[in-house]
Write an enzyme that holds these catalytic residues in place. Structure first.
Site, PDB file in Angstrom:
ATOM      1  N   LYS A  22       0.832  -1.214   0.000  1.00  0.00           N
ATOM      2  CA  LYS A  22       0.000   0.000   0.000  1.00  0.00           C
ATOM      3  C   LYS A  22       0.866   1.264   0.000  1.00  0.00           C
ATOM      4  O   LYS A  22       0.657   2.172  -0.799  1.00  0.00           O
ATOM      5  CB  LYS A  22      -0.900   0.022   1.239  1.00  0.00           C
ATOM      6  CG  LYS A  22      -1.592   1.360   1.439  1.00  0.00           C
ATOM      7  CD  LYS A  22      -2.309   1.449   2.765  1.00  0.00           C
ATOM      8  CE  LYS A  22      -1.467   1.892   3.930  1.00  0.00           C
ATOM      9  NZ  LYS A  22      -1.247   3.340   4.050  1.00  0.00           N
ATOM     10  N   ASN A  23       1.842   1.287   0.936  1.00  0.00           N
ATOM     11  CA  ASN A  23       2.611   2.523   1.087  1.00  0.00           C
ATOM     12  C   ASN A  23       3.433   2.850  -0.152  1.00  0.00           C
ATOM     13  O   ASN A  23       3.765   4.010  -0.391  1.00  0.00           O
ATOM     14  CB  ASN A  23       3.521   2.434   2.308  1.00  0.00           C
ATOM     15  CG  ASN A  23       2.739   2.618   3.604  1.00  0.00           C
ATOM     16  OD1 ASN A  23       1.543   2.891   3.573  1.00  0.00           O
ATOM     17  ND2 ASN A  23       3.415   2.464   4.732  1.00  0.00           N
ATOM     18  N   CYS A 120      -3.626  13.489  13.259  1.00  0.00           N
ATOM     19  CA  CYS A 120      -3.696  12.051  12.999  1.00  0.00           C
ATOM     20  C   CYS A 120      -3.685  11.366  14.357  1.00  0.00           C
ATOM     21  O   CYS A 120      -3.057  11.878  15.284  1.00  0.00           O
ATOM     22  CB  CYS A 120      -2.467  11.678  12.171  1.00  0.00           C
ATOM     23  SG  CYS A 120      -2.251   9.931  11.921  1.00  0.00           S
ATOM     24  N   ARG A 125       2.252  14.492  13.268  1.00  0.00           N
ATOM     25  CA  ARG A 125       2.639  14.252  11.877  1.00  0.00           C
ATOM     26  C   ARG A 125       2.656  15.526  11.025  1.00  0.00           C
ATOM     27  O   ARG A 125       1.881  15.685  10.083  1.00  0.00           O
ATOM     28  CB  ARG A 125       1.733  13.199  11.248  1.00  0.00           C
ATOM     29  CG  ARG A 125       1.849  11.871  11.939  1.00  0.00           C
ATOM     30  CD  ARG A 125       1.063  10.794  11.277  1.00  0.00           C
ATOM     31  NE  ARG A 125       1.749  10.160  10.187  1.00  0.00           N
ATOM     32  CZ  ARG A 125       1.272   9.141   9.499  1.00  0.00           C
ATOM     33  NH1 ARG A 125       0.098   8.662   9.788  1.00  0.00           N
ATOM     34  NH2 ARG A 125       1.940   8.598   8.524  1.00  0.00           N
ATOM     35  N   ASP A 310       5.144   0.290  11.975  1.00  0.00           N
ATOM     36  CA  ASP A 310       3.865  -0.237  11.482  1.00  0.00           C
ATOM     37  C   ASP A 310       3.626  -1.693  11.900  1.00  0.00           C
ATOM     38  O   ASP A 310       2.571  -2.248  11.595  1.00  0.00           O
ATOM     39  CB  ASP A 310       3.802  -0.140   9.949  1.00  0.00           C
ATOM     40  CG  ASP A 310       3.577   1.283   9.478  1.00  0.00           C
ATOM     41  OD1 ASP A 310       3.325   2.163  10.320  1.00  0.00           O
ATOM     42  OD2 ASP A 310       3.647   1.514   8.253  1.00  0.00           O
ATOM     43  N   ARG A 402      -8.426   0.272   4.998  1.00  0.00           N
ATOM     44  CA  ARG A 402      -7.490   1.186   4.325  1.00  0.00           C
ATOM     45  C   ARG A 402      -6.248   0.440   3.855  1.00  0.00           C
ATOM     46  O   ARG A 402      -5.627   0.846   2.862  1.00  0.00           O
ATOM     47  CB  ARG A 402      -7.035   2.290   5.299  1.00  0.00           C
ATOM     48  CG  ARG A 402      -8.089   3.314   5.608  1.00  0.00           C
ATOM     49  CD  ARG A 402      -7.484   4.437   6.410  1.00  0.00           C
ATOM     50  NE  ARG A 402      -6.177   4.782   5.861  1.00  0.00           N
ATOM     51  CZ  ARG A 402      -5.160   5.261   6.556  1.00  0.00           C
ATOM     52  NH1 ARG A 402      -5.281   5.463   7.834  1.00  0.00           N
ATOM     53  NH2 ARG A 402      -4.021   5.545   5.977  1.00  0.00           N
TER      54      ARG A 402
END
Ligand code: UD1
Length: 429
Positions: A22-23, A120, A125, A310, A402
């Site tokens: 995804k990233n 966030c 961030r 993560d 997501r």
């Protein structure tokens, strides 16, 4: 709103194919703004985040076409011309990485108005480093009413950019802008995450001249224009790590495929230290645990190749039932223990102080209703639910959607009892 229900106790046995990252995918999609020719991305994950960005790119003038080609899931992105340089708050707010359209828009059309992403749940961030990089490249930046106005009517100019701290997003952003700048850009203290090398490979396939991604110094020699290309998105190391932890938690034997074990060495070392079986294969890894309880181990998050922030929430879930006490230190984001109180609802014994959590392993978790607070936190609750006695229900799973493609299906194929409960209360397998 949909929820996920997990009935704990089943071991996991089977194969899980890892999706595209995804990233990486969302930065590669932004690269389509840099050329008037089509960019074809293969190994594309289908996620809420890629859909959000697709929506934004469409507004900016990119034709976005998803299909299943001979290489699997692919997305064709084609921006013959930039129709608008405006990225509104409602779209950027939903997915922070949308902010990364700013650099490519300025690089290609000389101007852009992009919303600041705002706060966030895992920390403040800020985007100051992104803006400093664009300013160094010669963009004039003004902030008004929550928007960044960027202008470079005569194009961007190569520059030396030294980041005071390592930022994945700012490094990617600088790279995306500098490829069309006039002259040479050198990025010092660049992030070394594998997604940077993936972006470099894609940009170079488009005709850019980028060297050094994956090391702290990246050199970009600007070119006048970029062309179309086909590029395969790298495997998602966070998804891979998440299922590795899930297998270690539930026990059994899971083979992760379509992946690269070298992307999550820091995690695999910790799993081994805890007592799980880890066997790298040509395209992934096999994770095993047969009966014995894991030992507690300590982790500290760090930029790549360190232990990924993560994967911190997932590892904390794993440690809730290990023998002894584990210390988990979060060094990347200031507020990334929101999953701890939710795990405690399942019977975990955790105390948090500043950037450190102490997890004292318990013999058995108990199912409960819990709430997802962010993307990775949400999956840590699913992992805990795999071993909790009875049923665990996770709400607010839009966070999960997501970043995890077909999670119920992938875990279900290995024997997990995981089902989605649609917002109207009806269960869907
Ligand atoms: C990316 C990943 C995210 C991952 C993180 C760290 C994407 C879409 N997201 O996020 O999943 O957790 O890398 O590996 O790729 N910072 C500043 N100023 C800035 C930019 C960042 O102070 O302008 C700070 C952040 O607040 C944070 C640290 O730098 O404390 C690292 O953040 P960064 O690497 O930029 O994370 P993201 O790119 O946002």
């Amino acid at each position: 709103m949909d929820r996920i229900a997990i009935t704990g106790g089943a071991r996991l046995n089977g194969t899980i194919p890892v999706s595209g990252a995804k990233n990486s995918a969302i930065k590669l999609m932004a690269a389509s703004l840099l050329t008037d020719e089509p960019l074809r991305l293969t190994n594309m994950p289908r996620l809420a985040d890629t859909r959000f960005l697709g929506k934004l790119l469409t507004r900016l003038g990119v034709q976005v076409t998803e299909s299943d080609g001979p290489d699997g899931q692919q997305t064709l992105l084609h921006a013959p011309e930039i129709m608008s340089g405006f990225a509104p708050y409602d779209l950027v707010r939903q997915m922070r990485a949308s902010f990364n359209v700013l650099g490519p828009l300025v690089a290609r059309s000389g101007q852009a108005k992009v919303s600041l992403p705002g706060g966030c749940t895992i920390g403040a961030r800020p985007v100051d480093l992104h803006l400093q990089a664009l300013e160094a490249l010669g963009a004039k930046i003004d902030l008004h009413e929550g928007y960044v106005y960027a202008q470079a009517p005569r194009g961007l100019k190569g520059a030396e950019i030294t980041f005071p701290i390592v930022s994945v997003g700012a490094t990617e952003h600088a790279m995306l802008a500098a490829v069309l700048a006039d002259g040479v850009t050198v990025i010092h203290n660049a992030a070394c995450e594998p997604e940077l090398a993936d972006l470099q490979d894609c940009l170079n396939a488009m005709g850019a001249k980028v060297e050094g991604a994956g090391t702290p110094t990246i050199t970009i020699t600007g070119v006048a224009r970029l062309k179309g290309a086909t590029h395969a998105v790298i495997p998602d190391r966070i998804e891979m790590g998440t299922y590795a932890v899930a297998a270690a938690m539930a026990g059994g034997e899971v083979r992760l495929t379509n992946a690269r074990p070298g992307l999550i060495d820091a995690l695999l070392d910790k799993l081994k230290e805890a007592g799980a079986g880890v066997e790298p294969t040509a395209d992934g890894v096999i994770i095993r645990r047969n009966g014995q309880r894991l030992d507690s181990v300590d982790v500290e998050t760090a930029p790549f190749p360190g232990f990924a922030t993560d994967l911190q929430a997932q590892f904390m879930a794993l440690m809730t039932t290990a023998k002894g006490e584990s210390r988990i230190r979060e060094t990347i984001f200031e507020n990334r223990f929101m999953h701890a109180p939710e795990l405690m609802r399942l019977g975990a014994d955790i105390s948090v102080s500043g950037g450190e959590a102490r997890v004292r392993g318990v013999e058995q978790l108990e199912g409960a209703e819990v709430m997802a607070t962010d993307l990775r936190a949400s999956v840590s609750l699913v992992i805990a639910g795999l071993v909790a006695r009875g049923e665990t229900t996770v709400s607010r799973i839009y966070h999960l959607d997501r970043g995890f493609e077909r999670l119920e299906e992938k875990l279900g194929a290995c024997g997990a009892q995981v089902r989605r409960i649609k917002g109207d209360g009806e269960a869907e397998l």
